[in-house]
Design a protein around this motif. Structure first.
Motif, PDB file in Angstrom:
ATOM      1  N   LEU A   1       0.831  -1.200   0.000  1.00  0.00           N
ATOM      2  CA  LEU A   1       0.000   0.000   0.000  1.00  0.00           C
ATOM      3  C   LEU A   1       0.868   1.254   0.000  1.00  0.00           C
ATOM      4  CD1 LEU A   1      -2.905   0.956  -0.040  1.00  0.00           C
ATOM      5  CD2 LEU A   1      -2.941   0.868   2.463  1.00  0.00           C
ATOM      6  N   MET A   2       2.010   1.203   0.697  1.00  0.00           N
ATOM      7  CA  MET A   2       2.942   2.335   0.675  1.00  0.00           C
ATOM      8  C   MET A   2       3.468   2.571  -0.739  1.00  0.00           C
ATOM      9  SD  MET A   2       3.824   4.381   3.154  1.00  0.00           S
ATOM     10  CE  MET A   2       5.439   4.860   2.561  1.00  0.00           C
ATOM     11  N   ALA A   3       3.774   1.497  -1.446  1.00  0.00           N
ATOM     12  CA  ALA A   3       4.275   1.634  -2.810  1.00  0.00           C
ATOM     13  C   ALA A   3       3.222   2.298  -3.700  1.00  0.00           C
ATOM     14  CB  ALA A   3       4.659   0.265  -3.364  1.00  0.00           C
ATOM     15  N   ARG A   4       1.975   1.929  -3.500  1.00  0.00           N
ATOM     16  CA  ARG A   4       0.889   2.536  -4.287  1.00  0.00           C
ATOM     17  C   ARG A   4       0.733   4.008  -3.940  1.00  0.00           C
ATOM     18  NH1 ARG A   4      -4.829  -0.103  -3.389  1.00  0.00           N
ATOM     19  NH2 ARG A   4      -3.802  -1.834  -4.466  1.00  0.00           N
ATOM     20  N   LEU A   5       0.770   4.330  -2.662  1.00  0.00           N
ATOM     21  CA  LEU A   5       0.605   5.720  -2.239  1.00  0.00           C
ATOM     22  C   LEU A   5       1.728   6.612  -2.758  1.00  0.00           C
ATOM     23  CD1 LEU A   5      -0.563   5.060   1.436  1.00  0.00           C
ATOM     24  CD2 LEU A   5      -1.887   6.274  -0.290  1.00  0.00           C
ATOM     25  N   THR A   6       2.943   6.121  -2.709  1.00  0.00           N
ATOM     26  CA  THR A   6       4.063   6.944  -3.189  1.00  0.00           C
ATOM     27  C   THR A   6       4.012   7.121  -4.705  1.00  0.00           C
ATOM     28  OG1 THR A   6       5.466   4.956  -3.230  1.00  0.00           O
ATOM     29  CG2 THR A   6       5.570   6.347  -1.264  1.00  0.00           C
ATOM     30  N   GLN A   7       3.550   6.098  -5.415  1.00  0.00           N
ATOM     31  CA  GLN A   7       3.417   6.223  -6.865  1.00  0.00           C
ATOM     32  C   GLN A   7       2.381   7.294  -7.226  1.00  0.00           C
ATOM     33  OE1 GLN A   7       1.516   2.927  -8.844  1.00  0.00           O
ATOM     34  NE2 GLN A   7       2.690   3.255 -10.737  1.00  0.00           N
ATOM     35  N   ILE A   8       1.238   7.264  -6.532  1.00  0.00           N
ATOM     36  CA  ILE A   8       0.197   8.269  -6.789  1.00  0.00           C
ATOM     37  C   ILE A   8       0.708   9.656  -6.393  1.00  0.00           C
ATOM     38  CG2 ILE A   8      -2.120   9.034  -6.138  1.00  0.00           C
ATOM     39  CD1 ILE A   8      -2.804   6.066  -5.647  1.00  0.00           C
ATOM     40  N   ARG A   9       1.388   9.729  -5.262  1.00  0.00           N
ATOM     41  CA  ARG A   9       1.910  11.014  -4.791  1.00  0.00           C
ATOM     42  C   ARG A   9       2.875  11.615  -5.810  1.00  0.00           C
ATOM     43  NH1 ARG A   9       5.758  10.421   0.061  1.00  0.00           N
ATOM     44  NH2 ARG A   9       7.029   9.689  -1.685  1.00  0.00           N
ATOM     45  N   ASP A  10       3.762  10.775  -6.359  1.00  0.00           N
ATOM     46  CA  ASP A  10       4.731  11.286  -7.326  1.00  0.00           C
ATOM     47  C   ASP A  10       4.035  11.778  -8.593  1.00  0.00           C
ATOM     48  OD1 ASP A  10       6.648  10.621  -5.496  1.00  0.00           O
ATOM     49  OD2 ASP A  10       7.276   8.766  -6.502  1.00  0.00           O
ATOM     50  N   ARG A  11       2.962  11.097  -8.973  1.00  0.00           N
ATOM     51  CA  ARG A  11       2.229  11.511 -10.168  1.00  0.00           C
ATOM     52  C   ARG A  11       1.528  12.851  -9.970  1.00  0.00           C
ATOM     53  NH1 ARG A  11      -1.712   7.705 -10.490  1.00  0.00           N
ATOM     54  NH2 ARG A  11      -3.461   9.107 -10.155  1.00  0.00           N
ATOM     55  N   LEU A  12       1.098  13.108  -8.742  1.00  0.00           N
ATOM     56  CA  LEU A  12       0.337  14.325  -8.452  1.00  0.00           C
ATOM     57  C   LEU A  12       1.195  15.461  -7.909  1.00  0.00           C
ATOM     58  CD1 LEU A  12      -2.750  12.685  -6.708  1.00  0.00           C
ATOM     59  CD2 LEU A  12      -2.597  13.477  -9.057  1.00  0.00           C
ATOM     60  N   ALA A  13       2.468  15.205  -7.702  1.00  0.00           N
ATOM     61  CA  ALA A  13       3.316  16.175  -7.011  1.00  0.00           C
ATOM     62  C   ALA A  13       3.373  17.525  -7.714  1.00  0.00           C
ATOM     63  CB  ALA A  13       4.728  15.604  -6.850  1.00  0.00           C
ATOM     64  N   THR A  14       3.281  17.533  -9.047  1.00  0.00           N
ATOM     65  CA  THR A  14       3.370  18.811  -9.761  1.00  0.00           C
ATOM     66  C   THR A  14       2.095  19.636  -9.629  1.00  0.00           C
ATOM     67  OG1 THR A  14       2.603  17.745 -11.806  1.00  0.00           O
ATOM     68  CG2 THR A  14       4.988  17.863 -11.435  1.00  0.00           C
ATOM     69  N   ARG A  15       1.024  19.029  -9.116  1.00  0.00           N
ATOM     70  CA  ARG A  15      -0.254  19.737  -9.047  1.00  0.00           C
ATOM     71  C   ARG A  15      -0.751  19.949  -7.626  1.00  0.00           C
ATOM     72  NH1 ARG A  15      -4.257  16.409 -12.536  1.00  0.00           N
ATOM     73  NH2 ARG A  15      -2.992  14.636 -11.902  1.00  0.00           N
ATOM     74  N   ILE A  16      -0.039  19.409  -6.649  1.00  0.00           N
ATOM     75  CA  ILE A  16      -0.529  19.474  -5.275  1.00  0.00           C
ATOM     76  C   ILE A  16       0.558  19.996  -4.364  1.00  0.00           C
ATOM     77  CG2 ILE A  16      -1.342  18.133  -3.303  1.00  0.00           C
ATOM     78  CD1 ILE A  16      -2.651  16.246  -5.175  1.00  0.00           C
ATOM     79  N   ALA A  17       0.195  20.911  -3.499  1.00  0.00           N
ATOM     80  CA  ALA A  17       1.115  21.382  -2.467  1.00  0.00           C
ATOM     81  C   ALA A  17       0.812  20.652  -1.164  1.00  0.00           C
ATOM     82  CB  ALA A  17       0.960  22.889  -2.280  1.00  0.00           C
ATOM     83  N   GLY A  18       1.866  20.310  -0.429  1.00  0.00           N
ATOM     84  CA  GLY A  18       1.680  19.767   0.908  1.00  0.00           C
ATOM     85  C   GLY A  18       1.395  18.297   1.001  1.00  0.00           C
ATOM     86  N   LEU A  19       1.744  17.508  -0.008  1.00  0.00           N
ATOM     87  CA  LEU A  19       1.541  16.065   0.074  1.00  0.00           C
ATOM     88  C   LEU A  19       2.435  15.467   1.166  1.00  0.00           C
ATOM     89  CD1 LEU A  19       1.341  15.204  -3.721  1.00  0.00           C
ATOM     90  CD2 LEU A  19      -0.456  14.806  -2.028  1.00  0.00           C
ATOM     91  N   PRO A  20       1.956  14.432   1.850  1.00  0.00           N
ATOM     92  CA  PRO A  20       2.737  13.863   2.966  1.00  0.00           C
ATOM     93  C   PRO A  20       3.979  13.123   2.471  1.00  0.00           C
ATOM     94  CG  PRO A  20       0.791  12.527   2.511  1.00  0.00           C
ATOM     95  CD  PRO A  20       0.661  13.761   1.670  1.00  0.00           C
ATOM     96  N   ASP A  21       5.013  13.141   3.297  1.00  0.00           N
ATOM     97  CA  ASP A  21       6.229  12.414   2.945  1.00  0.00           C
ATOM     98  C   ASP A  21       6.101  10.950   3.371  1.00  0.00           C
ATOM     99  OD1 ASP A  21       6.571  12.390   5.707  1.00  0.00           O
ATOM    100  OD2 ASP A  21       8.073  13.998   5.676  1.00  0.00           O
ATOM    101  N   ASP A  22       7.138  10.158   3.070  1.00  0.00           N
ATOM    102  CA  ASP A  22       7.094   8.721   3.359  1.00  0.00           C
ATOM    103  C   ASP A  22       6.907   8.453   4.846  1.00  0.00           C
ATOM    104  OD1 ASP A  22       7.433   8.291   0.707  1.00  0.00           O
ATOM    105  OD2 ASP A  22       9.424   7.356   0.839  1.00  0.00           O
ATOM    106  N   ALA A  23       7.618   9.191   5.675  1.00  0.00           N
ATOM    107  CA  ALA A  23       7.544   8.938   7.119  1.00  0.00           C
ATOM    108  C   ALA A  23       6.132   9.189   7.647  1.00  0.00           C
ATOM    109  CB  ALA A  23       8.549   9.829   7.846  1.00  0.00           C
TER     110      ALA A  23
END
Length: 674
Positions: free
Chosen positions: A590-612
């Motif tokens: 589930l972490m792998a899925r969340l980080t993949q989605i986060r990386d895809r959205l990073a250019t459009r979203i401010a304040g996404l949570p980090d891995d920790a």
């Protein structure tokens, strides 16, 4: 020889034209060119301003003049909202008085309900959806007060008469758009049983009057709201009453982000605007009874059905629109139907975190306004059977979640109570049950303390393919215009799981029909051919929105076989109860899925949570919940994304200046169909 007229019984006028021929002009006939002669009893008149008698003139002399539904009245208003003997105007020593004759819906003068009221020239009398102007003449022989129709009142033959059944956001938007586009060429009535009169205005009923306001937060796409007149946009989107939780996507125009806003607030603001359009829009605070109004509908040009598919109006005319087909949205010959539990919550998570958790799985969906909104929980078939209300006195069960649905609110005793049926939400009474434990797990997933769950509701998700959305309900006759009926909003395309998706489809359909009706045409006679483009727009909306919604109800396995997502969730629950999962491996996946989605959205979203932050949050959740979220899979954005339907393809609107607003302080933006 000039035209003359002589007053006879029941306000009948006999006109004598230049040829010497006489013909009767019954009460209510337009007589703008009439000159009154030889009858000094004619001292006043009423002129129809709005409704069936708009533009028509009635003379008043020394005898009382009655208004009502029965044919023996002087002014007959064939409308079921009007009482048989509704009101009358009487002459008294110092003028005229209008008196309510014990009517069911009241008589109004200048916006105020009256029992009796002394009239002055210029007063406006309202009887149900019909308004009349009162005019006095100082001299009985002075024809100037009686020879012209009041400025701004059009010949009734050239006015398009429209009735709207259902005054929610779609019905109100349609009426406001049509009034804006057509001006005095249209007269619109809107019926809604959830309204009431408050002085000169019509407002929404309160909770203690049986009206449960919809507090759900919906997302409106800029593809729709930028097509509204700027005045409507400004009235809807006021500072502090909307946010931009989700960023630009395929449904965004000019890079303007979608906006989150409460349905109840939309309803309030649109109704406020409609109250200001009294010259064209008549708001009638009662349900529309299609059966009782059958003959009246036949006199209208247009009937627009904006309520849900269960409404009495839709049921009455259902056969006219053809048989709906559910087989396109079924598996193994049976229609797929989901039940969603709506939990009214306040989340403590930042919006970027809530967005990421939402798109990473298919069990829960949170849409909120500053953290407050509804957490939607997709139920399995077994859970749906448990989601019932119970009457503790009668020991009977009700469908307060499945079939109504009702809003069951948290009481001081900690119970969720339906005030309509005096029932309690059964799962919440069984706090140790597996079902309620899974509800609490959903709250934990989205950072909702138990005390921040304040109400529960539900709605059913299923879809049908409609063969058509426009139909001629009544043919044209020498005495009726030929009535066309239209399905808009939920009556046309009910799509509910994604908050606001159904409203966006409804707004698009309202814009399409308003543009179509407002197109220049000779007279007000309507034909099937007039609605070719609107019907095409509706078919495109149905195909695009329902095909997308279908892929949010089912998913394909590795062998290409479709399965209902609720069945996959049920599988995850069963495996969790059996212990057939590896918690550490599931968290890693589930972490792998969340980080993949986060990386895809990073250019459009401010304040996404980090891995920790993500890892720490997942560690607080139970193993069975993690497992269920994992196998439910993420949003299928690859398949549901793509080109969106735009009304401008077929129906060009007025050239509006697109005002691109400055970004709000709320910078979280995620496209639903990226």
């Amino acid at each position: 020889m000039a035209n003359t007229a002589i007053l006879t019984n029941k306000l009948e006028l006999v006109s004598i034209d230049a040829s010497g021929c006489d013909h009767a002009v019954m009460a209510g006939a337009s007589c703008a060119s009439t000159t009154w002669t030889g009858d000094d009893t004619v001292k006043a008149a009423v002129v129809g301003l709005h409704g069936d008698l708009a533009g028509r003139r009635f003379a008043i002399g020394g005898s009382p003049v009655t208004f009502g539904r029965d044919n023996d009245n002087d002014i007959v208003i064939p409308d079921p909202s009007v009482s048989r003997l509704h009101a009358e105007i009487r002459q008294e020593a110092d003028g005229y008085v209008v008196v309510d004759r014990g009517s069911s819906n009241g008589t109004w003068v200048n916006g105020a309900a009256i029992a009796a009221h002394r009239l002055r020239s210029g007063d406006e009398i309202a009887i149900a959806g019909h308004r009349f102007g009162f005019e006095m003449t100082a001299d009985a022989h002075d024809s100037s007060a009686l020879t012209t129709v009041r400025p701004g009142v059009m010949d009734p033959v050239s006015v398009l008469r429209v009735t709207v059944s259902g005054g929610g956001p779609v019905g109100l938007t349609f009426a406001l758009l049509l009034a804006d586009m057509m001006g005095p060429r249209v007269a619109i009535r809107i019926y809604n049983g959830r309204w009431k009169r408050d002085g000169s205005r019509v407002v929404w009923k309160e909770h203690d009057e049986g009206n449960v306001r919809r507090q759900q937060v919906v997302t409106i796409q800029s593809r729709q709201f930028l097509k509204l007149p700027q005045a409507i946009q400004d009235h809807l989107f006021t500072p502090g009453n909307y946010t931009e939780m989700w960023p630009t996507g395929p449904d965004s125009i000019n890079d303007v982000a979608p906006r989150n806003i409460r349905i109840a607030y939309i309803e309030d603001r649109l109704l406020d605007l409609a109250n200001r359009k009294r010259a064209q829009i008549e708001l009638i605070p009662q349900p529309f009874d299609a059966e009782a109004a059958h003959d009246e509908i036949a006199k209208q040009h247009v009937l627009v059905i904006c309520e849900g598919s269960r409404s009495r109006t839709f049921s009455y005319f259902k056969s006219k629109f053809g048989a709906a087909d559910f087989t396109l949205y079924g598996l193994d010959g049976e229609q797929v139907s989901d039940l969603v539990l709506g939990l009214r919550v306040k989340s403590l998570l930042p919006d970027p975190m809530a967005v990421l958790l939402t798109v990473a799985q298919n069990r829960f969906l949170l849409n909120s306004l500053n953290g407050e909104g509804f957490l939607n929980m997709r139920l399995t078939d077994e859970e749906a059977k448990e989601a019932v209300g119970i009457n503790p006195i009668r020991q009977t069960f009700t469908g307060c979640i499945q079939s109504e649905p009702c809003l069951l609110e948290l009481s001081p005793r900690g119970e969720f109570v339906c005030s309509t049926h005096n029932t309690l939400f059964l799962p919440a009474l069984l706090r140790g049950s597996a079902f309620w434990s899974r509800v609490e797990e959903g709250l934990a997933l989205f950072g909702v303390p138990s005390e921040n769950l304040t109400a529960v509701t539900g709605f059913e998700l299923n879809m049908v393919q409609r063969p058509r959305f426009s139909v001629q309900l009544f043919p044209r006759t020498p005495t009726s215009p030929g009535t066309f009926g239209f399905l808009l909003g939920d009556a046309a395309n009910a799509i509910h799981f994604w908050p606001g998706r159904g409203l966006n489809s409804g707004l698009a359909s309202a814009i399409s029909l308003a543009r179509c009706l407002a197109k220049p045409r000779k007279g007000t006679t309507l034909r099937d051919a007039d609605f070719v483009r609107h019907e095409a727009v509706m078919s495109m909306l149905q195909y695009r929105h329902k095909s997308r919604a279908w892929l949010q109800m089912v998913t394909a396995d590795k062998d290409g076989n479709f399965r209902a997502i609720k069945d996959i969730i049920a599988q995850g629950i069963a495996e969790g109860e059996e212990g057939a999962f590896d918690r550490d491996a599931d968290i890693e996946a589930l972490m792998a899925r969340l980080t993949q989605i986060r990386d895809r959205l990073a250019t459009r979203i401010a304040g996404l949570p980090d891995d920790a932050t993500l890892q720490a949050h997942l560690e607080t959740l139970s193993g069975p919940l993690i497992h269920t979220l994992l196998i439910s899979d993420q949003w299928d954005t690859a398949n549901v994304g793509g080109e969106e339907v735009d009304i401008d393809w077929l129906l060009e609107g007025p050239q509006l200046e697109l005002a691109v607003p400055a970004p709000s302080n709320h910078a979280v933006r995620v496209a639903r169909t990226s």
